[in-house]
Design an enzyme around this catalytic site. Structure first.
Site, PDB file in Angstrom:
ATOM      1  N   ALA A  14       0.744  -1.337   0.275  1.00  0.00           N
ATOM      2  CA  ALA A  14       0.126   0.018  -0.179  1.00  0.00           C
ATOM      3  C   ALA A  14       0.666   1.292   0.134  1.00  0.00           C
ATOM      4  O   ALA A  14       0.211   2.599  -0.317  1.00  0.00           O
ATOM      5  CB  ALA A  14      -0.910   0.022   1.071  1.00  0.00           C
ATOM      6  N   ARG A  19      10.723   7.881  -1.460  1.00  0.00           N
ATOM      7  CA  ARG A  19      12.377   7.418  -1.925  1.00  0.00           C
ATOM      8  C   ARG A  19      12.510   7.003  -3.429  1.00  0.00           C
ATOM      9  O   ARG A  19      13.758   7.205  -3.779  1.00  0.00           O
ATOM     10  CB  ARG A  19      13.063   6.858  -1.096  1.00  0.00           C
ATOM     11  CG  ARG A  19      13.272   7.601   0.366  1.00  0.00           C
ATOM     12  CD  ARG A  19      13.726   6.871   1.523  1.00  0.00           C
ATOM     13  NE  ARG A  19      12.955   5.849   1.938  1.00  0.00           N
ATOM     14  CZ  ARG A  19      13.261   4.924   2.986  1.00  0.00           C
ATOM     15  NH1 ARG A  19      14.505   4.776   3.304  1.00  0.00           N
ATOM     16  NH2 ARG A  19      12.395   4.155   3.358  1.00  0.00           N
ATOM     17  N   LYS A  26       5.907   2.246  -6.195  1.00  0.00           N
ATOM     18  CA  LYS A  26       7.064   1.560  -5.922  1.00  0.00           C
ATOM     19  C   LYS A  26       6.930   0.029  -6.198  1.00  0.00           C
ATOM     20  O   LYS A  26       7.827  -0.608  -6.866  1.00  0.00           O
ATOM     21  CB  LYS A  26       7.567   1.616  -4.281  1.00  0.00           C
ATOM     22  CG  LYS A  26       8.697   1.002  -3.954  1.00  0.00           C
ATOM     23  CD  LYS A  26       9.080   1.133  -2.706  1.00  0.00           C
ATOM     24  CE  LYS A  26       8.387   0.380  -1.703  1.00  0.00           C
ATOM     25  NZ  LYS A  26       9.009   0.436  -0.409  1.00  0.00           N
ATOM     26  N   GLY A  84       0.091   2.157   9.156  1.00  0.00           N
ATOM     27  CA  GLY A  84       0.984   1.199   9.625  1.00  0.00           C
ATOM     28  C   GLY A  84       0.757  -0.474   9.105  1.00  0.00           C
ATOM     29  O   GLY A  84      -0.119  -0.698   8.583  1.00  0.00           O
ATOM     30  N   THR A  85       1.781  -1.150   9.418  1.00  0.00           N
ATOM     31  CA  THR A  85       1.379  -2.488   9.104  1.00  0.00           C
ATOM     32  C   THR A  85       0.568  -3.388   9.582  1.00  0.00           C
ATOM     33  O   THR A  85      -0.114  -4.171   8.898  1.00  0.00           O
ATOM     34  CB  THR A  85       2.866  -3.296   8.813  1.00  0.00           C
ATOM     35  OG1 THR A  85       3.316  -3.185  10.171  1.00  0.00           O
ATOM     36  CG2 THR A  85       4.025  -2.848   8.074  1.00  0.00           C
ATOM     37  N   ASN A 388      17.227 -15.827 -52.995  1.00  0.00           N
ATOM     38  CA  ASN A 388      18.156 -15.118 -52.512  1.00  0.00           C
ATOM     39  C   ASN A 388      17.630 -13.713 -52.870  1.00  0.00           C
ATOM     40  O   ASN A 388      17.315 -13.441 -54.171  1.00  0.00           O
ATOM     41  CB  ASN A 388      19.544 -15.347 -53.350  1.00  0.00           C
ATOM     42  CG  ASN A 388      20.808 -14.463 -52.788  1.00  0.00           C
ATOM     43  OD1 ASN A 388      21.191 -14.895 -51.914  1.00  0.00           O
ATOM     44  ND2 ASN A 388      20.785 -13.290 -53.370  1.00  0.00           N
ATOM     45  N   ALA A 434      18.817  -6.462 -61.645  1.00  0.00           N
ATOM     46  CA  ALA A 434      19.452  -5.230 -60.686  1.00  0.00           C
ATOM     47  C   ALA A 434      18.995  -3.919 -61.131  1.00  0.00           C
ATOM     48  O   ALA A 434      18.787  -3.597 -62.181  1.00  0.00           O
ATOM     49  CB  ALA A 434      21.091  -5.057 -60.687  1.00  0.00           C
TER      50      ALA A 434
END
Length: 485
Positions: A14, A19, A26, A84-85, A388, A434
């Site tokens: 979350a 940083r 992230k 918080g976690t 070719n 050619a």
């Protein structure tokens, strides 16, 4: 789901990750072909959990869309405010509780920014938790530098885990401890739910710490244990671009080591980069300066590099690609590509075919043994076998509004400096002269000549550029008898 599988795995994803200094969340930053959270989800899936829940918050719509793409079976729980976690895990349990089915068994909690964590380590944590009868088991590791990590505090006599103290809240003596909390836990589901209701916010961050659950359960007389990771690098979290690059290097080394141990020659691992989804056959060779990305597969005996980048490309047995960029292409068995070739999506080279120096191909099917040796563009084309294509040829596939297709048959010989203006078909066994601009179909076995007649205007240089070096050279080169006329 097996009998030893966790009831749930909760992935914490979350946070904003300020940083990283990025508009990308992230957990969506990628290394080795997979997002950070994607690596964690993949490792979690190896345990075959009954439920897999990712807690999202910052840029949640973007993260949820990504999760749906990589693993539609993942559930998400929203943490509207990052409190918080502990709060994040409560949100996950509430999401699972919406099914009115009580969790019974083990709940594993992992962080969404730990891409080096393996399924094997998670399995050992879960097995240790069950075998020891713990209420909670923390995955720990001893690291050279513990700055920024929560410290594992143990009882001096028994070695039991007594607490996890966050770095910001730790005393000087506690900061000297090198055993750290990885942020990965195994909990008894019922005890976890009860303890989360008792977590307080009287800490430096004013948040609900998941780590406080350990103290709560220990105070209630429950057993708290730890499983030490075999390699502390597995638990490395990503907080900035420096750490992202380091994790990429470590994971790349792991992938290359696995490939080499399975029989692949990697000439210079330091300059070779691969994604997690790349596959190899035995005796494949990867030369220096090579990137193998996406779903690229290099078959047995094939050689790639040096200095090549292949994305979602299949290289069949015995093929070679040097100084090559390929995206969404297939290089047939024994075929050769490069140097300095570019194979774009939809290109299929047949067995023993060739795309040579400075050749670009797009949406082109090239038959067995056919050669496009150099300086050519082949787009939206089908070329038969053993044909070719002369140097400096261009398949003119775009009329300014739409793309058109060119077909060249088998056993054809086309001249240098040809333009094939699509849509056009060159029949089997045909030749083109050619310098020709081919705008009409060429029947099988025919010679097509599509160029203006040459006309020599004698004496032009002497008349138009008198006194020039060219005029002097021409005068010197003119036979004496011609000068007397």
């Amino acid at each position: 789901m097996s009998a030893n599988s966790p009831a749930a795995i909760v992935v914490l994803a979350a946070g904003e990750g300020t940083r990283m200094k990025s508009v990308t969340p992230k957990v969506l930053h990628a290394i080795c072909g997979r997002s950070l959270v994607g690596h964690v989800v993949a490792a979690s899936r190896e345990l075959d959990p009954e439920h897999l829940v990712v807690v999202v918050g910052h840029a949640r719509e973007q993260v949820q869309a990504h999760l749906t793409e990589i693993d539609p079976g993942v559930r998400t729980a929203v943490q509207h405010e990052q409190n918080g976690t502990g709060h994040a895990v409560r949100m996950a349990l509430e999401e699972l509780g919406a099914d009115d089915a009580a969790l019974d068994g083990t709940v594993v909690v992992v962080c969404g920014d730990t891409p080096l964590l393996t399924g094997e380590t998670l399995r050992r944590l879960s097995e240790t938790h069950a075998a020891d009868g713990n209420a909670v088991t923390v995955l720990s590791a001893e690291v050279p530098d513990a700055t920024g990590y929560g410290r594992i505090i143990r009882d001096g006599a028994s070695g039991a885990v007594t607490a996890i103290v966050e770095h910001k809240d730790a005393s000087e003596s506690q900061r000297a401890v090198r055993e750290i909390n990885s942020g990965v836990f195994a909990f008894d589901a019922r005890l976890l739910a009860e303890a989360l209701g008792k977590v307080r916010t009287d800490n430096s961050q004013g948040e609900e710490y998941l780590t406080d659950v350990l103290g709560i359960l220990r105070s209630a007389g429950h057993r708290v244990g730890a499983a030490v990771a075999g390699d502390h690098r597995e638990i490395l979290g990503i907080n900035n671009r420096v750490q992202l690059a380091e994790a990429r290097r470590l994971l790349n080394e792991r992938l290359l080591e696995r490939a080499m141990l399975s029989g692949v020659t990697v000439v210079d691992p330091a300059t070779t980069w691969v994604d997690v989804s790349v596959g190899f056959g035995a005796d494949a060779v990867v030369h220096p300066g090579t990137q193998l990305l996406g779903a690229t597969q290099v078959a047995a005996g094939a050689e790639v590099g040096p200095h090549s980048r292949l994305t979602d490309t299949v290289v069949d047995e015995g093929a070679m690609a040097s100084f090559t960029v390929a995206d969404g292409a297939r290089i047939g068995a024994g075929a050769s590509v490069g140097p300095y070739a570019y194979l774009r999506p939809g290109t299929v080279l047949g067995a023993r075919a060739k795309a040579g120096t400075y050749v670009e191909m797009k949406n082109a099917s090239i038959g067995e043994g056919t050669k496009v040796p150099h300086l050519s563009y082949v787009g939206d084309a089908t070329i038969g076998e053993h044909t070719n294509i002369g140097a400096a040829s261009v398949f003119v596939n775009y009329d300014g509004e739409a793309k058109h297709h060119t077909t060249v048959g088998s056993h054809c010989k086309t001249g240098s400096d040809n333009m094939f203006v699509a849509p056009v078909t060159i029949g089997d066994g045909a030749y083109t002269a050619a310098g020709s601009v081919i705008t009409k179909d060429v029947p099988p076995g025919s010679l097509a000549v599509a160029r203006g007649q040459q006309r020599n205007i004698e004496g032009w240089v002497a008349r138009k550029r008198p006194g020039s070096a060219a005029a002097q050279a021409a005068s010197t080169a003119r036979p004496e008898s011609e000068g007397e006329r």
